[in-house]
Scaffold this motif. Structure first.
Motif, mmCIF file in Angstrom:
data_model
loop_
_atom_site.group_PDB
_atom_site.id
_atom_site.type_symbol
_atom_site.label_atom_id
_atom_site.label_comp_id
_atom_site.label_asym_id
_atom_site.label_seq_id
_atom_site.Cartn_x
_atom_site.Cartn_y
_atom_site.Cartn_z
ATOM 1 N N GLY A 187 18.232 13.175 -2.974
ATOM 2 C CA GLY A 187 17.211 13.142 -1.937
ATOM 3 C C GLY A 187 17.190 11.782 -1.278
ATOM 4 O O GLY A 187 17.749 10.823 -1.809
ATOM 5 N N PRO A 188 16.547 11.698 -0.111
ATOM 6 C CA PRO A 188 16.549 10.443 0.642
ATOM 7 C C PRO A 188 15.844 9.303 -0.092
ATOM 8 O O PRO A 188 15.109 9.547 -1.058
ATOM 9 N N ASN A 189 16.049 8.077 0.388
ATOM 10 C CA ASN A 189 15.353 6.918 -0.182
ATOM 11 C C ASN A 189 13.852 7.155 -0.122
ATOM 12 O O ASN A 189 13.326 7.633 0.881
ATOM 13 N N GLY A 190 13.174 6.818 -1.229
ATOM 14 C CA GLY A 190 11.724 6.949 -1.255
ATOM 15 C C GLY A 190 11.235 8.358 -1.536
ATOM 16 O O GLY A 190 10.033 8.626 -1.488
ATOM 17 N N ALA A 191 12.146 9.277 -1.874
ATOM 18 C CA ALA A 191 11.748 10.676 -2.098
ATOM 19 C C ALA A 191 10.938 10.854 -3.379
ATOM 20 O O ALA A 191 10.225 11.834 -3.538
ATOM 21 N N GLY A 192 11.095 9.905 -4.325
ATOM 22 C CA GLY A 192 10.347 10.006 -5.587
ATOM 23 C C GLY A 192 11.234 10.199 -6.811
ATOM 24 O O GLY A 192 10.733 10.452 -7.906
ATOM 25 N N LYS A 193 12.542 10.039 -6.634
ATOM 26 C CA LYS A 193 13.481 10.307 -7.742
ATOM 27 C C LYS A 193 13.251 9.349 -8.917
ATOM 28 O O LYS A 193 13.125 9.767 -10.065
ATOM 29 N N SER A 194 13.200 8.046 -8.603
ATOM 30 C CA SER A 194 13.012 7.069 -9.693
ATOM 31 C C SER A 194 11.638 7.227 -10.331
ATOM 32 O O SER A 194 11.495 7.107 -11.554
ATOM 33 N N THR A 195 10.632 7.513 -9.514
ATOM 34 C CA THR A 195 9.284 7.724 -10.057
ATOM 35 C C THR A 195 9.304 8.881 -11.055
ATOM 36 O O THR A 195 8.684 8.812 -12.123
ATOM 37 N N LEU A 196 10.050 9.914 -10.731
ATOM 38 C CA LEU A 196 10.138 11.065 -11.634
ATOM 39 C C LEU A 196 10.833 10.671 -12.942
ATOM 40 O O LEU A 196 10.360 11.013 -14.039
ATOM 41 N N ASP A 235 19.991 7.021 -13.823
ATOM 42 C CA ASP A 235 19.474 6.712 -12.487
ATOM 43 C C ASP A 235 20.503 5.867 -11.741
ATOM 44 O O ASP A 235 20.660 4.680 -12.006
ATOM 45 N N GLU A 236 21.206 6.498 -10.833
ATOM 46 C CA GLU A 236 22.240 5.875 -10.002
ATOM 47 C C GLU A 236 23.295 5.110 -10.800
ATOM 48 O O GLU A 236 23.514 3.916 -10.560
ATOM 49 N N PRO A 237 23.964 5.762 -11.724
ATOM 50 C CA PRO A 237 24.984 5.059 -12.511
ATOM 51 C C PRO A 237 26.170 4.580 -11.683
ATOM 52 O O PRO A 237 26.860 3.642 -12.082
ATOM 53 N N GLU A 288 21.581 10.421 -8.215
ATOM 54 C CA GLU A 288 22.766 9.756 -7.659
ATOM 55 C C GLU A 288 22.838 9.959 -6.147
ATOM 56 O O GLU A 288 22.569 11.046 -5.657
ATOM 57 N N HIS A 289 23.201 8.871 -5.446
ATOM 58 C CA HIS A 289 23.402 8.960 -3.991
ATOM 59 C C HIS A 289 24.865 9.247 -3.635
ATOM 60 O O HIS A 289 25.155 9.607 -2.499
ATOM 61 N N ASP A 290 25.778 9.019 -4.588
ATOM 62 C CA ASP A 290 27.212 9.213 -4.322
ATOM 63 C C ASP A 290 27.505 10.720 -4.334
ATOM 64 O O ASP A 290 27.619 11.340 -5.387
ATOM 65 N N THR A 315 0.412 9.981 -7.701
ATOM 66 C CA THR A 315 0.111 9.364 -6.411
ATOM 67 C C THR A 315 -0.025 7.860 -6.594
ATOM 68 O O THR A 315 -0.456 7.368 -7.643
ATOM 69 N N PHE A 316 0.418 7.125 -5.575
ATOM 70 C CA PHE A 316 0.170 5.682 -5.485
ATOM 71 C C PHE A 316 -0.735 5.499 -4.270
ATOM 72 O O PHE A 316 -0.250 5.569 -3.140
ATOM 73 N N GLY A 317 -2.050 5.325 -4.484
ATOM 74 C CA GLY A 317 -2.974 5.305 -3.349
ATOM 75 C C GLY A 317 -2.914 6.650 -2.644
ATOM 76 O O GLY A 317 -3.091 7.692 -3.270
ATOM 77 N N ALA A 318 -2.619 6.610 -1.334
ATOM 78 C CA ALA A 318 -2.567 7.855 -0.568
ATOM 79 C C ALA A 318 -1.199 8.526 -0.657
ATOM 80 O O ALA A 318 -1.027 9.665 -0.222
ATOM 81 N N LEU A 319 -0.223 7.816 -1.215
ATOM 82 C CA LEU A 319 1.155 8.330 -1.220
ATOM 83 C C LEU A 319 1.401 9.279 -2.396
ATOM 84 O O LEU A 319 1.179 8.917 -3.553
ATOM 85 N N LYS A 320 1.883 10.482 -2.088
ATOM 86 C CA LYS A 320 2.239 11.423 -3.153
ATOM 87 C C LYS A 320 3.701 11.206 -3.517
ATOM 88 O O LYS A 320 4.597 11.725 -2.851
ATOM 89 N N ALA A 321 3.955 10.408 -4.550
ATOM 90 C CA ALA A 321 5.340 10.066 -4.904
ATOM 91 C C ALA A 321 6.058 11.256 -5.525
ATOM 92 O O ALA A 321 7.220 11.526 -5.226
ATOM 93 N N THR A 322 5.383 11.976 -6.433
ATOM 94 C CA THR A 322 5.893 13.277 -6.896
ATOM 95 C C THR A 322 4.743 14.266 -6.764
ATOM 96 O O THR A 322 3.644 14.022 -7.226
HETATM 97 N N1 LIG Z 1 4.512 1.225 -8.368
HETATM 98 C C1 LIG Z 1 4.422 1.699 -7.133
HETATM 99 N N2 LIG Z 1 3.366 1.434 -6.361
HETATM 100 C C2 LIG Z 1 3.262 1.934 -5.107
HETATM 101 N N3 LIG Z 1 4.192 2.721 -4.524
HETATM 102 C C3 LIG Z 1 5.280 3.011 -5.247
HETATM 103 C C4 LIG Z 1 5.470 2.525 -6.579
HETATM 104 N N4 LIG Z 1 6.673 2.989 -7.041
HETATM 105 C C5 LIG Z 1 7.202 3.724 -6.044
HETATM 106 N N5 LIG Z 1 6.384 3.743 -4.980
HETATM 107 C C6 LIG Z 1 6.601 4.482 -3.731
HETATM 108 O O1 LIG Z 1 6.795 5.837 -4.096
HETATM 109 C C7 LIG Z 1 7.773 6.432 -3.244
HETATM 110 C C8 LIG Z 1 8.882 6.994 -4.093
HETATM 111 O O2 LIG Z 1 9.671 5.909 -4.585
HETATM 112 P P1 LIG Z 1 10.908 6.115 -5.567
HETATM 113 O O3 LIG Z 1 11.448 4.752 -5.907
HETATM 114 O O4 LIG Z 1 10.540 7.004 -6.685
HETATM 115 O O5 LIG Z 1 11.949 6.866 -4.623
HETATM 116 P P2 LIG Z 1 13.505 7.148 -4.842
HETATM 117 O O6 LIG Z 1 13.714 8.566 -4.426
HETATM 118 O O7 LIG Z 1 13.917 6.770 -6.220
HETATM 119 O O8 LIG Z 1 14.184 6.164 -3.788
HETATM 120 P P3 LIG Z 1 15.645 5.444 -3.827
HETATM 121 O O9 LIG Z 1 16.624 6.532 -3.576
HETATM 122 O O10 LIG Z 1 15.550 4.477 -2.675
HETATM 123 O O11 LIG Z 1 15.794 4.781 -5.168
HETATM 124 C C9 LIG Z 1 8.230 5.348 -2.273
HETATM 125 O O12 LIG Z 1 7.519 5.491 -1.060
HETATM 126 C C10 LIG Z 1 7.863 4.080 -2.981
HETATM 127 O O13 LIG Z 1 7.619 3.028 -2.055
#
Ligand SMILES: Nc1ncnc2c1ncn2[C@@H]1O[C@H](COP(=O)(O)OP(=O)(O)OP(=O)(O)O)[C@@H](O)[C@H]1O
Length: 249
Positions: A38-47, A173-175, A204-206, A14-21
């Motif tokens: 998955g859509p932008n912001g879904a949490g892929k890069s965080t994972l 990650d998005e090659p 990948e988004h492609d 979690t980042f604050g209240a946001l559940k990233a994964t």
């Molecule tokens: N360091 C951080 N601090 C706070 N919020 C973060 C941080 N890193 C990511 N987030 C938030 O976590 C959520 C998931 O982000 P993430 O970049 O993992 O998504 P994504 O699926 O990779 O998106 P994209 O397809 O646009 O690359 C988003 O709402 C993002 O704003």
């Protein structure tokens, strides 16, 4: 069935209240390309960051080749065989393409005993490094500084560096980002063969590339996996179509 190469169980961040994964479980098996979409912001890069060790999960386990990765930093995970290529470039821009790969070969070989030897003239490094550049089709650009390569060529170079580390699994990650149709097609062909060397977790988004390459696809939405399956299963899944694919299916 053999144990997966990489296994994620209930990963949360979690980042604050946001559940990233939010409780992600998935695995990567020998010989496969497993796409994570998955859509932008879904949490892929965080994972991906949690797998490679740059972000620590709040809870959950990541096992790689049967070993829990919790206590290992990024460098240790690379040494264990976790290879990666990222949206954000990790190249040394002033060094030639060849020298960038030579540094990776040197790191792989274990550099301590050659500490005082100049990397530029070392044949045990130039040979393998050139071989990697040839594999990605960049051999003619070997002497060009990384900063002067085109965007597509830099992506190729990053993959050559990842290969030089002889990983046991790849995280990409998005090659395809910014490559254009021709570049994407070439990279798709290359990744297709690479899965037999080491399995690939591919963000990948492609969708053309994903549908052409993936053995399995997992769909991440708001930090949760809503479906995992073959290309055909995912394309026909009503929830996936609603949440992400829409007309692309
Ligand atoms: N360091 C951080 N601090 C706070 N919020 C973060 C941080 N890193 C990511 N987030 C938030 O976590 C959520 C998931 O982000 P993430 O970049 O993992 O998504 P994504 O699926 O990779 O998106 P994209 O397809 O646009 O690359 C988003 O709402 C993002 O704003």
């Amino acid at each position: 069935m053999a144990e997966p190469i990489l296994q994620l169980s209930e990963i949360r961040k979690t980042f604050g209240a946001l559940k990233a994964t939010d409780g992600v479980s998935l695995d990567l098996r020998k010989g496969e390309i497993h796409a994570l979409i998955g859509p932008n912001g879904a949490g892929k890069s965080t994972l991906i960051h949690q797998i490679c060790g740059s972000i620590r999960p709040d809870s959950g386990t990541i096992r790689f080749l049967g070993e829990d990765m919790a206590g290992l930093d990024m460098a240790a995970r690379v040494r264990k065989g976790l290879g990666r290529s990222f949206q954000i470039s990790s190249l040394a821009p002033e060094f030639s393409a060849l020298r960038n790969v030579m540094l990776a070969v040197q790191a792989r070989q274990g550099s301590s005993y050659r500490f005082f030897r100049p990397v530029a003239g070392d044949r045990s490094l130039t040979g393998p490094a050139m071989a990697m550049l040839e594999r990605v089709g960049l051999e003619k650009r070997a002497k060009v500084p990384a900063a002067e390569l085109s965007h597509g060529e830099r992506r190729q170079l990053e993959i050559a560096i990842a290969l030089a580390l002889e990983p046991k699994a790849f995280l990409f990650d998005e090659p395809m980002a910014g490559l254009g149709p021709e570049g994407s097609k070439r990279l798709t062909g290359f990744l297709d063969g690479l899965r037999h060397e080491a399995p690939i977790l591919l963000v990948e988004h492609d969708m053309d590339a994903v549908f052409a390459l993936a053995d399995r696809i997992s769909v991440l939405v708001y930090g949760r996996i809503i479906a995992t399956g073959t290309v055909a299963e995912i394309r026909s899944d009503p929830e996936v179509r609603r949440a992400y694919l829409g007309d692309a299916a």
